[in-house]
Design an enzyme around this catalytic site. Structure first.
Site, mmCIF file in Angstrom:
data_model
loop_
_atom_site.group_PDB
_atom_site.id
_atom_site.type_symbol
_atom_site.label_atom_id
_atom_site.label_comp_id
_atom_site.label_asym_id
_atom_site.label_seq_id
_atom_site.Cartn_x
_atom_site.Cartn_y
_atom_site.Cartn_z
ATOM 1 N N LEU A 124 0.965 -1.146 0.067
ATOM 2 C CA LEU A 124 0.019 0.033 0.027
ATOM 3 C C LEU A 124 1.105 1.069 0.054
ATOM 4 C CD1 LEU A 124 -2.659 1.534 0.425
ATOM 5 C CD2 LEU A 124 -2.367 1.020 2.935
ATOM 6 N N GLN A 337 16.235 -1.091 30.793
ATOM 7 C CA GLN A 337 16.686 -0.273 32.083
ATOM 8 C C GLN A 337 16.952 -1.276 33.214
ATOM 9 O OE1 GLN A 337 17.038 2.698 31.650
ATOM 10 N NE2 GLN A 337 17.661 3.212 33.765
ATOM 11 N N GLU A 364 1.470 -0.588 9.724
ATOM 12 C CA GLU A 364 -0.274 -0.744 9.638
ATOM 13 C C GLU A 364 -0.800 0.314 10.266
ATOM 14 O OE1 GLU A 364 -1.666 -4.879 9.977
ATOM 15 O OE2 GLU A 364 0.548 -5.753 9.437
#
Lengths: 385, 405, 268
Positions: A124, A337, A364
């Site tokens: 797309l 972390q 998406e």
């Protein structure tokens, strides 16, 4: 949490866990480094029938459940979100055929896709047309019994490796999104080539490339749905595929959380395992709660789609993808972390998970687009009251 | 056969549950008991009658295992006399384990007051007979035939079974080598007698003349002592490097008995084509006195170059953990552990191996274990005689340098 | 080509841990699995079937719950499965087990001898609970067929002959054997496949043939504990290996201390 999975669903989860642990885990770092398509793993997925999950039985599938697909993608993503994308990306490329294909088209393509013999991709996005589909420039001009495609698609997952592409192109330039149509284009069609392979932050085992169409002629039978339906094809495809992205995000998040908990139990500082520090405990508690909430949302949406494929799931689908991907980013960042300096090193798996997680907020439909969709749905719901 | 709990004796202590690896035992509440003791229950669908619980419950004797009278006729047990050792030979060499068997066999023979014999099968191998006598055999039964040139299960087992039927030994020991384990199994099935694999301890009960065969099971997690009370010969394969070798004494005398075995009816359905030597391993792991092994902690296939260097300096063989083999850093023939080889060197140096139980069972016979690992909590560090904590890429080069001095 | 695979369900010793306080096996979480070596046997059978066509029949002796192991074999591609289950089989040693399995194989193949409908029997080299490696050769003897243990590769099957590589301590032997025959296989021979989803669904529905002593015409005094020449006198836990010294310091110090300690103990 008990989601009351059926025996078949438990089977899918168990099998995917085995594939993830036995086949993917030992090679995930390797594929991340060499940035190559993990064909041996994809063959394993094909042999174990994973590509059959989301395809109806009459075309060689196992029933066509979106929820079952989500379970598989999540389980694989716990170990490697990039390799899981080989499956999820193929599902994305297959949905237009499932949703809009004629019986002939389904019979021609779906059995091979179900068997994992041919992978698919969905095209797309274009350089100038990301979130804005009205900017699509690729054209498909009808000439006798063929369509002639010209233009370039970019950032296409599975490109180069997939053999079947569902492509959105303009059949009536000047008519905006109503001028768009969807097509099936097979690899090796003259005039269809691949552009450069992108170097990426994460999901490096999954190829992302350009599709280049230069006077590429495809038979008119390859039109999906009707002319002018291209935008609808794209939207409906994304509604059903977004829970898959969300499941990928949940998987990545869960994988990172598991690594973090394990590490926190082993890592000794100031004379005790760091999991005994409340700062770590509360952090893990928050992360675990968010992952569970994301999972519950994704599962519910997927079950909703399976229960009634005709029902509009725009809002729920967008919510799952939004919430799960934000959670994945948060959890993976915090996992790094918790690992401290080690977390930043490639020797430990969490830095890759953090890099892989980022894309789930983008592809998406970026999370900003998801919020637009949710807001639009809210307005519509309120107006119709 | 039956097994049951004596309700009046069971105090619900749960000891039996802990030793049952088949999960056949559970405890149930027993409100009717004056002291509210729980009661152990045996699930006969799960129980394999291994008797571990019976042994555990000795103090209370609450578990009873009833064996039915064994209907196999004691096959004229008293007719069987003498201890035999199978003198495995290959490529014109006697397997080293044979000399260990001769030493151990001698002890058993002396206790039982019988002679020790060696069985030598092959083609043009008579020159070994004297050597076996020098290592303690009173007799050597020798069969030479071209058909026995290379080891093949069928002709070898046919020949041995025939000699057993003629000579009737009470004990036969084999080395637990690839050949020994395959061959002895077929002979035992042919002669319908008991065989105990991979023994690490042997003794005799003088009263019954039973061989007490102690062996590891469950990958070494438990040991079992096995008897063959009503069948003869009692056969056992014995692990290499567990027992000391017999001393060579050239003053020893013995008898060499050439046996003629009728092979006319034998159909040989297996054919030896050739032997291909493994050239990747310079030293045979099973024979090595020193083994240097590498595992996942090496991080990359090149790590084995360092392992090889250390092995070379110290004069040892190269071993590997399953993780390293599965990652294809080194061939399977180097794998030590449950699915690989069992080794018993004097010195075992484990580098970057965490020491999963499957690995530990493969090297627990080592006299001295040195472990190099970053993680002081790794299981291998807990059992090592010398636990070297740190980065193996720093420690091993230093060790190589030190040993070269 | 018809192939019989003999499998055993065993406790997953990968999960067996020793309680450091009591020195005993921790029994929690000990699940049952297909004996890992038998997975290689099954895989080799499935590969031969794919190459030469035919059937793969899986055979196991064990309690009723061993059915799950057989279903897993079906899920991976085996065509049929038979579970030998009978109270009278319990307590069998390797001889009684070999006899029982051989009786069942004769039943699968009532003809016996050389004109058999099965061509090859494949077993794993040993089971990880007993570690005996005796049942395979025992079956071959009871069926009067040739056998080769420790097969690491099947090189060729042609004209009723099987050519294999047998793993030895110092290399491998190449041998040829006339079919029907039995082989036991080592880990090196292949990488077992995972079950497929369709296989798993099929396995759920498949009927497992249940055979008892009567069906296989087993003589009562040759099966179970009665038919077992060996008996277990005693089971005990070996003394756990104790740790020794931790040597720390700079790499050079560690190396020096280690070398001198090993020399002191005359190990090197």
């Amino acid at each position: 949490m008990d989601y009351f999975l059926s025996e078949e669903q438990k089977m899918i989860v168990d099998l995917c866990k085995k594939i993830a642990q036995e086949k993917i885990k030992p090679v995930r770092q390797h594929y991340d480094e060499i940035e190559e398509f993990p064909w041996p793993i994809v063959e394993e997925m094909a042999k174990t029938d994973l590509f059959r999950i989301y395809i109806p039985e009459e075309y060689g599938g196992l029933g066509g459940s979106i929820f079952n697909l989500c379970l598989a993608v999540e389980e694989l993503s716990k170990v490697d979100g990039a390799i899981a994308l080989c499956l999820a990306g193929t599902a994305l490329g297959t949905f237009p055929i499932l949703l809009f294909g004629t019986e002939e088209q389904k019979k021609k393509y779906l059995p091979d896709i179900a068997a994992g013999k041919r992978l698919t991709a969905f095209a797309l996005t274009e350089p100038q047309a990301g979130s804005d589909a009205t900017a699509i420039k690729t054209t498909a001009i009808k000439e006798a019994d063929t369509y002639r495609l010209n233009g370039t698609k970019c950032f296409i997952t599975n490109a180069g490796e997939a053999e079947i592409y569902t492509v959105i192109a303009l059949t009536s330039p000047g008519r905006g999104v109503r001028g768009l149509s969807a097509f099936i284009v097979e690899k090796d069609t003259p005039g269809f080539t691949f552009g450069k392979k992108e170097k990426k932050l994460g999901i490096r085992a999954s190829p992302t490339r350009e599709l280049i169409f230069q006077d590429c002629r495809i038979p008119k039978e390859n039109l999906l749905g009707k002319e002018g339906q291209g935008f609808i094809v794209a939207l409906k495809t994304l509604y059903v595929s977004r829970p898959g992205v969300a499941a990928q995000a949940v998987g990545i998040a869960q994988g990172a959380l598991d690594e973090a908990i394990n590490y926190a139990r082993q890592r000794v500082q100031f004379g005790q395992a760091i999991i005994h520090f409340q700062a770590i405990q509360h952090l893990l508690a928050d992360l675990a709660t968010q992952v569970e909430a994301a999972r519950a949302l994704v599962y519910s949406t997927a079950r909703m789609i399976d229960a009634d494929p005709e029902k509009r799931v725009t809002k729920e689908s967008a919510m799952s993808k939004l919430f799960a991907s934000e959670t994945a980013m948060k959890v993976t960042t915090e996992a790094v972390q918790i690992f401290g300096g080690y977390g930043y090193m490639q020797e430990y798996p969490v830095e890759k998970m953090m890099r892989d997680a980022k894309i789930t907020q983008i592809y998406e439909g970026t999370n900003q687009i998801q919020r637009n969709e949710i807001a639009l749905a809210l307005i519509k719901e309120s107006a119709s009251k | 056969m039956n097994i049951y709990i004596l309700e009046e004796k069971c105090i619900g202590c749960g000891l039996c549950l802990k030793v049952c690896i088949y999960n056949a035992l559970t405890l149930r509440e027993r409100p009717e008991h004056p002291k509210k003791y729980k009661l152990a229950i045996i699930d006969l669908n799960k129980c394999t009658f291994c008797a571990a619980c019976v042994e555990e419950c000795k103090k209370y004797s609450a578990i009873v295992l009833e064996k039915e009278a064994i209907s196999c006729q004691p096959s004229a047990i008293s007719l069987y006399k003498g201890v035999w050792v199978y003198a495995e030979q290959r490529h014109n060499e006697i397997a080293p384990v044979v000399y260990e068997l001769l030493a151990e066999g001698k002890k058993l023979a002396q206790k039982l007051n019988v002679s020790l014999s060696a069985i030598l099968l092959g083609d043009k191998i008579s020159h070994f007979a004297q050597e076996l006598i020098f290592h303690g055999a009173n007799k050597v039964y020798l069969v030479e035939d071209t058909i026995l040139k290379n080891f093949l299960d069928e002709p070898y087992s046919e020949v041995l079974a025939q000699i057993i039927n003629e000579e009737k030994p009470e004990i036969i020991l084999f080395g637990a080598t690839n050949i020994g384990r395959s061959f002895a199994s077929r002979v035992a099935a042919k002669t319908n007698t008991g065989l105990t694999a991979d023994c690490t301890g042997l003794d005799v009960d003088l009263e019954t003349r039973n061989l007490l065969q102690t062996r590891p099971a469950f990958g070494g997690n438990i040991m079992a002592t096995i008897l063959t009370p009503n069948h003869r010969p009692q056969m056992a394969t014995v692990r290499h490097k567990v027992f000391p070798k017999a001393e060579r004494d050239t003053t020893l005398k013995g008898e060499i008995i050439k046996k003629n075995v009728n092979l006319s009816n034998l159909i040989v359905r297996t054919q030896f084509i050739e032997f291909v030597k493994d050239i990747t391993s310079k030293v045979n792991l099973a024979e090595a006195d020193i083994i240097v092994s590498g595992g996942r902690g090496l991080g990359k296939p090149e790590g084995f170059k360092l392992i090889e260097e250390l092995a070379q300096v110290i004069g040892g063989a190269v071993g590997a953990s399953r993780a390293a083999v599965d990652a294809e850093w080194i061939p399977y023939s180097h794998q030590v552990g449950q699915t690989g080889r069992t080794v018993a060197p004097k010195l075992y140096i484990a580098c970057g191996i965490s020491g999963a139980i499957q690995h530990l069972v493969g090297m627990s016979g080592a006299k001295c274990v040195v472990a190099v690992n970053k993680d002081p909590e790794a299981p291998i560090m807990k059992i090592a005689d010398f636990a070297l904590q740190g980065d193996l890429y720093e420690i091993i080069p230093a060790l190589i340098k030190e040993l070269k001095k | 080509m018809n192939i019989i695979i003999c499998i055993k369900q065993v406790p997953a010793t990968t999960n067996v841990q020793i309680d450091s306080e009591t020195g005993r096996l921790k029994r929690e979480g000990v699940e049952s699995i297909i004996n890992p070596f038998d997975e290689y046997a099954l895989e080799e059978g499935l590969r031969l079937k794919e190459k030469f066509a035919g059937k793969v029949i899986v055979l196991s002796m064990g309690p009723p719950q061993a059915e799950t192991a057989l279903r897993e074999c079906i899920a991976r591609g085996a065509d049929e499965s038979i579970l030998l289950s009978d109270k009278n089989f319990a307590g069998a040693d390797t001889l009684a087990t070999a006899y029982t399995l051989a009786q069942a194989i004769k039943k699968i193949n009532p003809g016996g001898g050389s004109s058999t409908p099965y061509d090859l029997i494949i077993c794993g080299k040993q089971a990880i609970d007993g570690d005996t490696a005796q049942v395979g050769p025992g079956i071959a003897e009871k069926l009067n067929i040739p056998h080769i243990c420790y097969v690491r590769k099947i090189e060729e099957i042609k004209d009723g002959m099987l050519r294999v590589e047998r793993l030895m301590e110092d290399g491998y032997d190449i041998l040829e054997m006339k079919l029907p025959a039995l082989i036991t296989v080592v880990k090196e021979i292949n990488i077992p496949r995972l079950p497929s989803l369709r296989g798993l669904l099929l396995a759920k529905k498949t009927k497992i043939n249940l055979w008892n002593a009567e069906i296989i015409n087993a003589e009562k005094d040759k099966i179970g504990m009665t038919g077992s020449p060996t008996t277990v006198k005693k089971i005990f836990t070996p003394p756990a290996r104790k740790g020794g010294e931790t040597i720390s310091g700079s790499p050079e110090e560690i190396a020096q201390k280690t070398a001198s300690r090993l020399k002191e103990l005359k190990i090197i």
